[in-house]
Design a protein around this motif. Structure first.
Motif, PDB file in Angstrom:
ATOM      1  N   THR A  42       0.839  -1.200   0.000  1.00 60.37           N
ATOM      2  CA  THR A  42       0.000   0.000   0.000  1.00 60.37           C
ATOM      3  C   THR A  42       0.875   1.251   0.000  1.00 60.37           C
ATOM      4  N   SER A  43       0.568   2.161  -0.925  1.00 63.02           N
ATOM      5  CA  SER A  43       1.330   3.401  -1.042  1.00 63.02           C
ATOM      6  C   SER A  43       0.383   4.598  -1.019  1.00 63.02           C
ATOM      7  N   PHE A  44       0.806   5.654  -0.335  1.00 66.31           N
ATOM      8  CA  PHE A  44       0.048   6.907  -0.287  1.00 66.31           C
ATOM      9  C   PHE A  44       0.832   8.060  -0.918  1.00 66.31           C
ATOM     10  N   ASP A  45       1.991   7.740  -1.544  1.00 66.66           N
ATOM     11  CA  ASP A  45       2.851   8.802  -2.072  1.00 66.66           C
ATOM     12  C   ASP A  45       3.321   8.487  -3.489  1.00 66.66           C
ATOM     13  N   SER A  46       2.404   8.032  -4.327  1.00 70.63           N
ATOM     14  CA  SER A  46       2.682   7.753  -5.739  1.00 70.63           C
ATOM     15  C   SER A  46       3.742   6.673  -5.925  1.00 70.63           C
ATOM     16  N   GLY A  47       3.828   5.759  -4.972  1.00 71.80           N
ATOM     17  CA  GLY A  47       4.725   4.634  -5.123  1.00 71.80           C
ATOM     18  C   GLY A  47       6.146   4.874  -4.687  1.00 71.80           C
ATOM     19  N   GLN A  48       6.407   5.957  -3.970  1.00 71.95           N
ATOM     20  CA  GLN A  48       7.755   6.182  -3.451  1.00 71.95           C
ATOM     21  C   GLN A  48       8.047   5.276  -2.268  1.00 71.95           C
ATOM     22  N   THR A  49       7.040   5.032  -1.440  1.00 69.10           N
ATOM     23  CA  THR A  49       7.171   4.079  -0.340  1.00 69.10           C
ATOM     24  C   THR A  49       5.939   3.189  -0.315  1.00 69.10           C
ATOM     25  N   TRP A  50       6.146   1.952   0.124  1.00 71.08           N
ATOM     26  CA  TRP A  50       5.073   0.968   0.187  1.00 71.08           C
ATOM     27  C   TRP A  50       5.106   0.277   1.543  1.00 71.08           C
ATOM     28  N   GLN A  51       3.969   0.243   2.202  1.00 68.62           N
ATOM     29  CA  GLN A  51       3.834  -0.525   3.438  1.00 68.62           C
ATOM     30  C   GLN A  51       3.298  -1.900   3.072  1.00 68.62           C
ATOM     31  N   THR A  52       4.035  -2.907   3.499  1.00 66.96           N
ATOM     32  CA  THR A  52       3.834  -4.269   3.023  1.00 66.96           C
ATOM     33  C   THR A  52       3.446  -5.181   4.168  1.00 66.96           C
ATOM     34  N   GLY A  53       2.539  -6.115   3.895  1.00 67.89           N
ATOM     35  CA  GLY A  53       2.140  -7.054   4.933  1.00 67.89           C
ATOM     36  C   GLY A  53       1.335  -8.219   4.398  1.00 67.89           C
ATOM     37  N   ASN A  54       0.802  -9.015   5.328  1.00 66.08           N
ATOM     38  CA  ASN A  54       0.023 -10.217   5.024  1.00 66.08           C
ATOM     39  C   ASN A  54      -1.440  -9.986   5.343  1.00 66.08           C
ATOM     40  N   MET A  55      -2.305 -10.661   4.586  1.00 67.45           N
ATOM     41  CA  MET A  55      -3.728 -10.501   4.839  1.00 67.45           C
ATOM     42  C   MET A  55      -4.521 -11.609   4.167  1.00 67.45           C
ATOM     43  N   SER A  56      -5.825 -11.664   4.505  1.00 63.73           N
ATOM     44  CA  SER A  56      -6.826 -12.493   3.844  1.00 63.73           C
ATOM     45  C   SER A  56      -6.679 -13.977   4.148  1.00 63.73           C
ATOM     46  N   ARG A  57      -7.057 -14.341   5.368  1.00 66.22           N
ATOM     47  CA  ARG A  57      -7.091 -15.745   5.748  1.00 66.22           C
ATOM     48  C   ARG A  57      -8.302 -15.985   6.635  1.00 66.22           C
ATOM     49  N   GLU A  58      -9.132 -16.958   6.275  1.00 64.03           N
ATOM     50  CA  GLU A  58     -10.349 -17.244   7.028  1.00 64.03           C
ATOM     51  C   GLU A  58     -10.052 -17.778   8.424  1.00 64.03           C
ATOM     52  N   ASN A  59      -9.125 -18.750   8.494  1.00 64.43           N
ATOM     53  CA  ASN A  59      -8.821 -19.413   9.757  1.00 64.43           C
ATOM     54  C   ASN A  59      -7.424 -20.011   9.662  1.00 64.43           C
ATOM     55  N   PRO A  60      -6.873 -20.500  10.763  1.00 61.43           N
ATOM     56  CA  PRO A  60      -5.493 -20.990  10.751  1.00 61.43           C
ATOM     57  C   PRO A  60      -5.238 -22.173   9.832  1.00 61.43           C
ATOM     58  N   GLY A  61      -6.295 -22.826   9.334  1.00 58.25           N
ATOM     59  CA  GLY A  61      -6.092 -23.954   8.443  1.00 58.25           C
ATOM     60  C   GLY A  61      -6.064 -23.585   6.976  1.00 58.25           C
ATOM     61  N   LYS A  62      -6.217 -22.311   6.650  1.00 63.86           N
ATOM     62  CA  LYS A  62      -6.360 -21.891   5.257  1.00 63.86           C
ATOM     63  C   LYS A  62      -5.136 -21.123   4.778  1.00 63.86           C
ATOM     64  N   THR A  63      -4.993 -21.072   3.463  1.00 62.12           N
ATOM     65  CA  THR A  63      -3.974 -20.251   2.816  1.00 62.12           C
ATOM     66  C   THR A  63      -4.637 -19.467   1.696  1.00 62.12           C
ATOM     67  N   GLY A  64      -4.052 -18.325   1.360  1.00 56.96           N
ATOM     68  CA  GLY A  64      -4.636 -17.452   0.354  1.00 56.96           C
ATOM     69  C   GLY A  64      -3.960 -17.615  -0.999  1.00 56.96           C
ATOM     70  N   SER A  65      -4.676 -17.216  -2.066  1.00 59.47           N
ATOM     71  CA  SER A  65      -4.151 -17.334  -3.420  1.00 59.47           C
ATOM     72  C   SER A  65      -4.979 -16.459  -4.349  1.00 59.47           C
ATOM     73  N   ASP A  66      -4.412 -16.113  -5.510  1.00 59.91           N
ATOM     74  CA  ASP A  66      -5.106 -15.377  -6.568  1.00 59.91           C
ATOM     75  C   ASP A  66      -5.657 -14.034  -6.082  1.00 59.91           C
ATOM     76  N   PRO A  67      -4.819 -13.169  -5.511  1.00 59.39           N
ATOM     77  CA  PRO A  67      -5.310 -11.933  -4.912  1.00 59.39           C
ATOM     78  C   PRO A  67      -5.561 -10.824  -5.928  1.00 59.39           C
ATOM     79  N   VAL A  68      -6.602 -10.035  -5.702  1.00 58.97           N
ATOM     80  CA  VAL A  68      -6.874  -8.838  -6.504  1.00 58.97           C
ATOM     81  C   VAL A  68      -7.721  -7.883  -5.663  1.00 58.97           C
ATOM     82  N   THR A  69      -7.499  -6.587  -5.851  1.00 55.50           N
ATOM     83  CA  THR A  69      -8.094  -5.569  -4.983  1.00 55.50           C
ATOM     84  C   THR A  69      -8.821  -4.519  -5.814  1.00 55.50           C
ATOM     85  N   VAL A  70      -9.796  -3.857  -5.202  1.00 50.79           N
ATOM     86  CA  VAL A  70     -10.516  -2.766  -5.854  1.00 50.79           C
ATOM     87  C   VAL A  70     -10.827  -1.694  -4.822  1.00 50.79           C
TER      88      VAL A  70
END
Length: 540
Positions: free
Chosen positions: A111-139
């Motif tokens: 995620t960037s708020f300065d036209s891509g000069q800096t990006w804050q990066t992290g993990n997200m999108s998991r239902e429960n501890p037994g799941k893994t995520g794939s095929d991500p897309v955002t709007v």
């Protein structure tokens, strides 16, 4: 991330390296035809040994430092691929990218708020501890002031022979611009495992929001995907489904099939009623200025397009809705593709690839409606200019663009985006809202089809496009650190580098690009020696 968590991630990544190097036991493959029928969550890409991390967690901050190209992956040396990038329609400095992340359980967000000069990066999108995520897309949903991230969530049963199970479709919501992401909401609940009596596995979602304030459906978000159905491990169908939300992704309409039927276009049938167009993949929705939704997808059922000795050449079909997704037209024909079972070489995983490579490729691109005049543009790639319909095909894949000014009723003939020799693949198109001109990102091997590829952007109008190579260094998938094929003469060739890359224009007319890059060479690292796989970013 705390040091203890990072150490755990590294240990997990070490365990994962065996899988991404191609040594994991392969699941029984479904009896599917063209590349578009191949599911995205095979063992070599699923990341089933990933760490079970949090629903959302900030890891690090990446900084451009004035460089023309920027590596967004500051978290760990484990690969990332299959990026999407989206610009906030209300703020061109604000953007969110995402990717498959093999160092954790989850999708990676940037995620960037300065036209891509800096990006804050992290993990997200998991239902429960037994799941893994794939095929991500955002709007971005401007009306409700949120970002909505769609993803697959599934688990893998090691004891059951490494089967993928419970393939759910979920969305995660961020109310602070893409830093904190809420627990995912389930849009469609998958059922069963690969060898179950009945399996319903959701795949390849794509998402779009109607952000036109004078549209009758302003603020409605549409989500489309393929729902794979199999019985006792035998593929039956993969119809396109749709669901929509009017409250920023908190709740969703009942999923329903939209790929419809057309007896003239869908003549081959594995199961179900005659004429039903239910063997599909790679759906992408787009919303026009008047609120009309068009969804383009690949379908393999038109036997008139199959050319002996091959089968399952795909066609692009189009469905549309003028009432906010409540009802949909039956599919109409856009174009036939040269991507059947004898049109591309295959790699060690029996996936279509490029000559001299092992990376799996596909012919899919996307559709986009111009925000200025509603014109539709569709891009794809295929091997019509290479040696095809052959037991020994040779690739000269090219990227093509088509357009329609009457809502998809008629289309121009395909126009080559890049007339140079060699392979071009993974196209994605967007429209500059300030000029109405298009920009198409794609990978390019150059005329010689050697071991390296670059990433390019072609801008302008169909038939009058100016190419710029946006990657400042080439990528080498033939000496890969991960996803190694082990093939004779191509032992360290990568079998996977994602299924798509992305471009998104802001209201300032600037193209923002994200792609899977393999320029970074690691020597005697914790996973060995070879070229890594990271997400790179550029503006043009």
């Amino acid at each position: 991330m705390r040091r203890s968590a990072r150490v755990f991630t590294l240990l997990t990544a070490l365990a994962l390296s065996a899988a991404v190097a191609g040594t994991a036991e392969a699941r029984p493959s479904l009896p599917e035809g063209g590349m578009a029928k191949k599911r995205s969550v095979d063992v070599d890409v699923s990341g089933f040994d990933k760490q079970h991390g949090p629903h959302s967690q900030l890891e690090c901050v990446a900084s451009a430092g004035g460089a023309a190209n920027m590596n967004l992956d500051c978290d760990d040396p484990v690969p990332n691929n299959e990026p999407d990038i989206e610009v906030d329609p209300a703020d061109p400095q604000h953007m969110i990218a995402s990717s498959n992340d093999y160092g954790t359980c989850c999708d990676q967000f940037y995620t960037s708020f300065d036209s891509g000069q800096t990006w804050q990066t992290g993990n997200m999108s998991r239902e429960n501890p037994g799941k893994t995520g794939s095929d991500p897309v955002t709007v971005f949903d401007v009306k409700h002031g949120v970002a909505i991230h769609s993803s697959l969530n599934f688990n893998v049963q090691h004891a059951a022979g490494t089967q993928a199970c419970d393939g759910d479709l979920v969305v995660s919501i961020s109310r602070d611009g893409g830093l904190i992401w809420e627990v995912p909401v389930t849009v469609d609940d998958g059922q069963g495992c690969d060898l179950s009596k009945t399996q319903l596995f959701n795949d390849k979602p794509w998402i779009v929001t109607d952000n036109k304030s004078d549209s009758p459906f302003y603020g409605r978000t549409y989500l489309t995907w393929s729902k794979f159905e199999s019985h006792d491990g035998v593929y039956a169908s993969s119809a396109i489904f749709e669901s929509h939300s009017d409250n920023g992704g908190e709740t969703w309409s009942q999923p329903h099939e939209i790929s419809g039927s057309n007896p003239a276009l869908c003549t081959f049938q594995r199961s179900g009623p005659a004429g039903e167009c239910d063997q599909n993949q790679f759906s992408v929705p787009t919303v026009g200025p008047d609120g009309t939704v068009n969804v383009a997808f690949e379908n393999e059922q038109n036997q008139s397009l199959w050319e002996a000795p091959g089968m399952f050449d795909n066609q692009y079909l189009l469905v549309r809705s003028t009432n906010g997704g409540e009802s949909w037209s039956n599919p109409t024909f856009v174009v036939g593709l040269e991507d059947g079972s004898n049109d591309y070489p295959t790699n060690v995983n029996d996936r279509q690839t490029l000559t001299g490579y092992q990376v799996r490729v596909n012919s899919a691109g996307n559709i986009i409606a111009s925000p200025t005049d509603g014109a539709l543009y569709l891009v794809f790639s295929d091997n019509r200019n290479g040696v095809h319909n052959s037991a020994t095909p040779v690739t000269n894949t090219d990227v093509f663009v088509m357009s329609s000014t009457d809502g998809g009723l008629t289309w121009t003939t395909p126009t080559a985006v890049d007339t140079g020799a060699g392979d071009q693949w993974f196209p994605w198109v967007d429209v500059d809202p300030t000029t109405g001109k298009i920009g198409i990102i794609y990978h390019d091997r150059g005329a010689a089809n050697g071991p390296l590829y670059t990433t390019a952007l072609a801008e302008g109008t169909p038939g009058s496009l100016v190419k710029t190579t946006v990657s400042t260094a080439p990528s080498n998938p033939t000496d890969s650190l991960f996803f190694q094929a082990g093939a004779v003469g191509c032992e360290k060739c990568a079998t996977f580098h994602g299924d798509y890359i992305g471009v998104s224009y802001g209201s300032d007319g600037v193209a923002n690009l994200a792609w899977t890059d393999m320029r970074d060479f690691v020597e005697n690292g914790p996973f060995g020696t070879g070229f890594s796989q990271f997400i790179y970013f550029a503006r043009h």
